[in-house]
Design an enzyme around this catalytic site. Sequence first.
Site, mmCIF file in Angstrom:
data_model
loop_
_atom_site.group_PDB
_atom_site.id
_atom_site.type_symbol
_atom_site.label_atom_id
_atom_site.label_comp_id
_atom_site.label_asym_id
_atom_site.label_seq_id
_atom_site.Cartn_x
_atom_site.Cartn_y
_atom_site.Cartn_z
ATOM 1 N N HIS A 95 -63.189 35.701 -19.429
ATOM 2 C CA HIS A 95 -62.164 36.782 -18.888
ATOM 3 C C HIS A 95 -62.527 38.071 -18.787
ATOM 4 C CE1 HIS A 95 -61.707 37.133 -23.431
ATOM 5 N NE2 HIS A 95 -61.057 38.397 -22.876
ATOM 6 N N ASP B 86 -59.943 41.503 -19.415
ATOM 7 C CA ASP B 86 -58.743 41.778 -20.140
ATOM 8 C C ASP B 86 -57.852 42.443 -19.173
ATOM 9 O OD1 ASP B 86 -59.588 40.972 -22.676
ATOM 10 O OD2 ASP B 86 -60.359 42.961 -23.389
ATOM 11 N N HIS C 108 -66.011 38.924 -20.525
ATOM 12 C CA HIS C 108 -66.509 38.885 -21.776
ATOM 13 C C HIS C 108 -65.906 37.087 -22.394
ATOM 14 C CE1 HIS C 108 -63.106 41.258 -22.559
ATOM 15 N NE2 HIS C 108 -62.938 40.453 -23.532
ATOM 16 N N ARG D 253 -59.211 46.673 -32.165
ATOM 17 C CA ARG D 253 -59.402 46.874 -30.616
ATOM 18 C C ARG D 253 -58.506 47.892 -30.416
ATOM 19 N NH1 ARG D 253 -58.650 43.130 -25.561
ATOM 20 N NH2 ARG D 253 -56.846 44.275 -24.831
HETATM 21 O O1 LIG Z 1 -63.409 39.213 -30.638
HETATM 22 C C1 LIG Z 1 -63.979 39.411 -29.538
HETATM 23 O O2 LIG Z 1 -65.392 39.429 -29.733
HETATM 24 C C2 LIG Z 1 -63.661 39.848 -28.341
HETATM 25 C C3 LIG Z 1 -61.997 39.236 -28.103
HETATM 26 C C4 LIG Z 1 -61.563 39.667 -26.669
HETATM 27 O O3 LIG Z 1 -61.736 38.745 -25.933
HETATM 28 C C5 LIG Z 1 -61.161 40.996 -26.978
HETATM 29 O O4 LIG Z 1 -60.731 41.813 -27.579
HETATM 30 O O5 LIG Z 1 -60.536 41.196 -25.499
HETATM 31 FE FE LIG Z 2 -61.002 40.091 -24.168
#
Ligand SMILES: O=C(O)CCC(=O)C(=O)O
Ligand SMILES: [Fe+2]
Length: 279
Positions: free
Chosen positions: A98, A100, A253, A268
Site C-alpha cells: 500500500h 499511506d 510499503h 509513527r
Molecule cells: O510497521 C511497519 O513496518 C509499517 C506499517 C505501516 O504500513 C505504516 O506505518 O504505514
Molecule cells: Fe503504511
Amino acid sequence: MSMITLKPLAEHVGAEVVGVDLGHVTDADVDVLRRGLADYGVLFARDQSLTPEQHIAFAKRWGAIDINNYFPIDGEYPEIAEVKKSETQQTNIGGAWHTDHSYDQIPAMGSILLARETPPSGGDTLFASMTAAFDALSEGMKATLRTMRAVHSADHIYAADGIYAQTDQADLLRGHDLRTRAVHPVVIKHPETGREILYVNPAFTLYFDGWTREESLPLLQYLYQIPQNEAFQCRLQWAPGSIAIWDNRSTWHYAMNDYHGHRRLMHRITLSGCELFGA
Ligand SMILES: O=C(O)CCC(=O)C(=O)O
Ligand SMILES: [Fe+2]
C-alpha cells in the site's frame, strides 16, 4: 557542511543514512536528507535513540504533521501514532502492499517510523519504487495511463464493516465512522523531482475514474504485479532505535507479519503533503 553519507540499499529504492544523530540535525543535514528522500524514496538509519520529543522535533523539520485518523495515538503525544502488534495478536498493520493516505485528496507526504520494540526475528518492512515500476512500462501504456485518473478510499479497510473490523486489530483502531474518497491522476509527477510515478495501490485504489471496478481490475492487477518484482524493492530490518523516513508518492510499503507470538511496537509521525498533479 553535513557529515551524512547515504548508502544505497538496492538498485531502485532505499538508502541507509550513516553519520548522523537525528536528535541533533543541522540545516545542512536536513537538506541532505530531503534530497536523499527525493532520490531514494526511503531513508533508513540505525541506533537513533530519539525521545518522543526529539522524534516530533525532527518531524517538524520536514514541515507540518498530519494526525492519522485510524491508528491509536500515544496518549501523551497526539502527533505520534502507534503501529503495534502484541504477542497474542494475529493481524498486523500495513501487512499488504500500500501507499499511506492515497484516500486523502491531499495525501500525506510520508512518515517517520521509529522502532521501539522489535521481535527477535522477522517484522521487516519492504518498500517498492513506483518510479521504477512506471519506467518499466511500454511507451504506449505510459501514454494511456497519463490520461487516466483513479478513485481511492479507505472505507473498505477501516470502516465498521471493513477488513480490520473482522480482525484482532479492531479494538485498537479508531475512525470506524469516517468516509474517505479521493481522485488522483494514475501517473503523478513527483512534486520535487518531477519524475513520473505510478500512483495506484492494491489497498486503497478502487477503480479508474469513469470505469467500473470490474473493468478496472484486470489492468490494476497487471500494474500491481510490476512493483512486486523484488528487483524494484528494498527490505528494512529493524531493531529498537531504527528509523525510516519514506515518501508516500514514490513508494509502496509492506509490513511483514512473520513474528507471531512476539511484540512489535513502532512510533509513527505522518508528514503532511500537497495536492498531486499529473504530467
Ligand atoms: O510497521 C511497519 O513496518 C509499517 C506499517 C505501516 O504500513 C505504516 O506505518 O504505514
Ligand atoms: Fe503504511
